[in-house]
Design an enzyme around this catalytic site. Sequence first.
Site, PDB file in Angstrom:
ATOM      1  N   LYS A 186      62.632  42.930  61.719  1.00  0.00           N
ATOM      2  CA  LYS A 186      62.146  44.211  61.184  1.00  0.00           C
ATOM      3  C   LYS A 186      62.547  45.359  62.118  1.00  0.00           C
ATOM      4  O   LYS A 186      62.987  46.412  61.666  1.00  0.00           O
ATOM      5  CB  LYS A 186      60.617  44.159  60.989  1.00  0.00           C
ATOM      6  N   ASP A 237      52.733  47.807  54.521  1.00  0.00           N
ATOM      7  CA  ASP A 237      52.686  46.446  53.969  1.00  0.00           C
ATOM      8  C   ASP A 237      51.981  46.422  52.610  1.00  0.00           C
ATOM      9  O   ASP A 237      52.081  45.439  51.872  1.00  0.00           O
ATOM     10  CB  ASP A 237      51.897  45.514  54.913  1.00  0.00           C
ATOM     11  N   GLN A 244      51.577  42.013  62.032  1.00  0.00           N
ATOM     12  CA  GLN A 244      52.171  40.769  61.534  1.00  0.00           C
ATOM     13  C   GLN A 244      51.105  39.688  61.373  1.00  0.00           C
ATOM     14  O   GLN A 244      50.269  39.479  62.260  1.00  0.00           O
ATOM     15  CB  GLN A 244      53.277  40.306  62.505  1.00  0.00           C
TER      16      GLN A 244
HETATM   17  N1  GUN Z   1      53.519  37.460  57.448  1.00  0.00           N
HETATM   18  C1  GUN Z   1      54.307  36.931  56.482  1.00  0.00           C
HETATM   19  N2  GUN Z   1      54.791  37.902  55.671  1.00  0.00           N
HETATM   20  C2  GUN Z   1      54.300  39.069  56.131  1.00  0.00           C
HETATM   21  C3  GUN Z   1      54.436  40.418  55.701  1.00  0.00           C
HETATM   22  O1  GUN Z   1      55.123  40.753  54.722  1.00  0.00           O
HETATM   23  N3  GUN Z   1      53.777  41.339  56.461  1.00  0.00           N
HETATM   24  C4  GUN Z   1      53.012  40.998  57.536  1.00  0.00           C
HETATM   25  N4  GUN Z   1      52.386  41.975  58.192  1.00  0.00           N
HETATM   26  N5  GUN Z   1      52.854  39.750  57.940  1.00  0.00           N
HETATM   27  C5  GUN Z   1      53.500  38.799  57.252  1.00  0.00           C
END
Ligand code: GUN
Length: 295
Positions: A52, A119, A96
């Site tokens: 990311k 998100d 995350q």
């Molecule tokens: N863990 C797995 N997928 C995601 C996501 O799209 N965002 C976040 N914050 N954590 C994750």
Amino acid sequence: MTILDGKKISNQIKDEIATEVSRMKERGEKVPHLAAVIVGNDGASLTYVGSKVRACERVGFESTLIRLPNTTSEVELLKTIKDLNENDDIDGFIVQLPLPPQIDTQQVLMAIDADKDVDGFHPTNFGKMALDMSTFIPATPFGILELLDRYSVETKGKHTVVIGRSHIVGRPMSILMGRKGFPGNSTVTLTHSHTKNITQITSQADIIISALGVPNFLKAEMVKDDAVIIDVGISRVPDDTKEKGYCICGDVDFENVSKKASYITPVPGGVGPMTIAMLLKNTLLARERHRANNK
Ligand code: GUN
């Protein structure tokens, strides 16, 4: 059979975003700034967050990575979130998941300022999504919609079967596929661990979206001819022949299911890269809204 090439489409989207960022710079505007918080040392989570942050660099965004130890308390994490909420330089941020067991995930997600929740996990944003209001759509479901859109895959009147009811993928996906509009207007069945006779259900599906996390779960005999197959699984399976000692495995038995499918996403290179591209898109939207509100 057509491969839904998430790698290619995500690169197109990143190019589009990079062009927009160049225009922002030309106009003398601040560029989008995404922050990511990660608690602990989970290898897969570190890899995702690293991707990311690299994606931010690729499109010209600013990024901040905040790494906290596995022993971080809920109060400490909530303090970090408060600081990010109050930091006017940050347009959007993510925490995350999963979080260590001493931290209540729902409390954390509710503490994030809904306007910075790129998100789309905050109840306000999730509710807006369910009500067809403009908001941040969770990146993985958003990426799947974008992939269906860019390949002009018909969803109207189709029977979509979603496997898995996670808050991140399955649940929002089931809402989005049933919404009015394109992609949408599907008749949706949401299946989960208590579903009986899943093969009977999947074998009637025009579109299957599998977000279960069980390697090779979906077999050819569970799928009808010409079905559209979206594989959200990204399990690490031990593999001595690979340098890293593992391979990334989807929910779908690709070799056999692809022979029956009309469209199918590969793993890797399908949904995964789309998730990152759509997080960038949400961050761009957050920046644009932030700018409009500060006028
Ligand atoms: N863990 C797995 N997928 C995601 C996501 O799209 N965002 C976040 N914050 N954590 C994750």
